[in-house]
Write a protein that holds these residues in place. Structure first.
Motif, PDB file in Angstrom:
ATOM      1  N   LEU A 158      -8.212  -2.534  -2.917  1.00 16.94           N
ATOM      2  CA  LEU A 158      -8.039  -1.675  -1.744  1.00 16.94           C
ATOM      3  C   LEU A 158      -9.117  -1.960  -0.706  1.00 16.94           C
ATOM      4  O   LEU A 158      -8.862  -1.931   0.500  1.00 16.94           O
ATOM      5  N   TYR A 190      -8.875   3.199   0.884  1.00 21.82           N
ATOM      6  CA  TYR A 190      -8.192   2.306   1.823  1.00 21.82           C
ATOM      7  C   TYR A 190      -8.587   2.600   3.266  1.00 21.82           C
ATOM      8  O   TYR A 190      -8.661   1.706   4.102  1.00 21.82           O
ATOM      9  N   PHE A 246      -8.333  -3.263   3.001  1.00 23.80           N
ATOM     10  CA  PHE A 246      -8.900  -2.573   4.168  1.00 23.80           C
ATOM     11  C   PHE A 246      -9.480  -3.583   5.158  1.00 23.80           C
ATOM     12  O   PHE A 246      -9.176  -3.566   6.358  1.00 23.80           O
ATOM     13  N   ILE A 289       0.852  -1.198   0.000  1.00 23.08           N
ATOM     14  CA  ILE A 289       0.000   0.000   0.000  1.00 23.08           C
ATOM     15  C   ILE A 289       0.887   1.247   0.000  1.00 23.08           C
ATOM     16  O   ILE A 289       0.665   2.194  -0.775  1.00 23.08           O
TER      17      ILE A 289
END
Length: 299
Positions: free
Chosen positions: A247, A144, A251, A119
């Motif tokens: 994403l 995110y 998360f 990330i």
């Protein structure tokens, strides 16, 4: 009843009575149109109320023969079930031809995710000296930070931002609203974008309340978000296939790996069922193995 009439009424039912999102309505209608096209190609003059179970079996077998995966076949059958249930509800049909049909077993799909270093690698590849870069950083941080779907991101409203409280209100599938926390880093880069880029755009009518806009002041499209991420992943040297959903998966995975309660993650993702969220507990097998090694008394 003709196919165009049936499809039009079905579309209205999904939109007005079921309150489905435009994307969901489009998907259901597309499933029915596929069946209609199959019948035309097979030169079968069969109306919506004349479809039989054997015909549907032939249709599904054709999809399989064309290389359509089990998940896509199951998705199509789900759309057809909804269509024929609608015809029964409208007293246009007595028996459901999909009643004895079973969807192919799809198995449990483990979504692709990015590690936290990946990330950071993705974010570091953004050129923050450009307006597009500031927008890209803001939308990635928001996705995110809050686990938004790409459609939810594109439809995010200024009037639904509660920055002081650290929440955003999101309109998800089926027009269901939920409050989702948003992190400090996301808010920081969002403010950079809002003041430094969005505030100088010539915003078109109807887009005044949208957070993310194109360079021409129009609503940001999902395709733009997809292509932006794909290009950024290449620049960052990431070999994984990355999409906005990556994403969202990351998360959820990082929250659960960090010890977050599954029910809380379900609420944040907007999942109707906890079983949808449970897939994230099966993602990182190395992580699970490490937990067993460190904490189980017999390891």
């Amino acid at each position: 009843m003709t196919w165009p009439q049936a499809i039009q009424q079905f579309q209205g039912y999904l939109r007005l009575e079921k309150s489905l999102s435009p994307n969901s309505v489009e998907a259901y209608v597309r499933d029915v149109v596929k069946l209609q096209q199959f019948l035309v190609l097979a030169r079968l003059h069969v109306g919506p109320t004349q479809v039989t179970t054997p015909l549907l079996r032939d249709f599904l077998a054709t999809l399989q023969g064309l290389g359509l995966g089990a998940t896509s076949q199951a998705r199509t059958l789900s759309g057809l079930k909804a269509f024929f249930n609608f015809l029964i509800m409208e007293d246009l049909l007595k028996l459901d031809p999909t009643d004895t049909l079973e969807a192919p077993k799809t198995g449990r799909h483990l979504p692709d995710t990015l590690s936290y270093p990946e990330i950071e690698q993705l974010l570091a590849a953004i050129d923050l000296s450009t307006d597009e870069g500031l927008r890209t950083r803001a939308l990635l941080e928001v996705m995110y930070s809050s686990g938004l779907r790409v459609s939810e991101l594109c439809d995010l409203r200024l009037s639904n931002m509660y920055a002081e409280q650290g929440f955003v209100k999101v309109v998800g599938k089926g027009n269901k609203e939920r409050l989702v926390p948003i992190g400090r880093e996301a808010l920081k880069h969002l403010n950079f974008y809002l003041s430094g880029v969005r505030g100088h755009l010539d915003i078109k009518s109807g887009a005044e309340d949208l957070v993310f806009l194109s360079q021409r002041g129009r609503p940001l499209s999902r395709i733009t978000v997809f292509t932006t991420l794909k290009k950024l992943a290449e620049q960052a040297g990431l070999r994984k296939t990355i999409s906005p959903h990556t994403l969202r998966h990351s998360f959820a995975t990082h929250l659960i790996e960090g010890g977050a309660d599954l029910r809380a993650v379900q609420e944040m993702l907007g999942h109707a069922s906890i079983t949808t969220t449970e897939i994230y507990t099966h993602l990182d097998r190395d992580y699970l193995r490490q937990v067993i090694t460190e904490f189980h008394p017999r390891s």
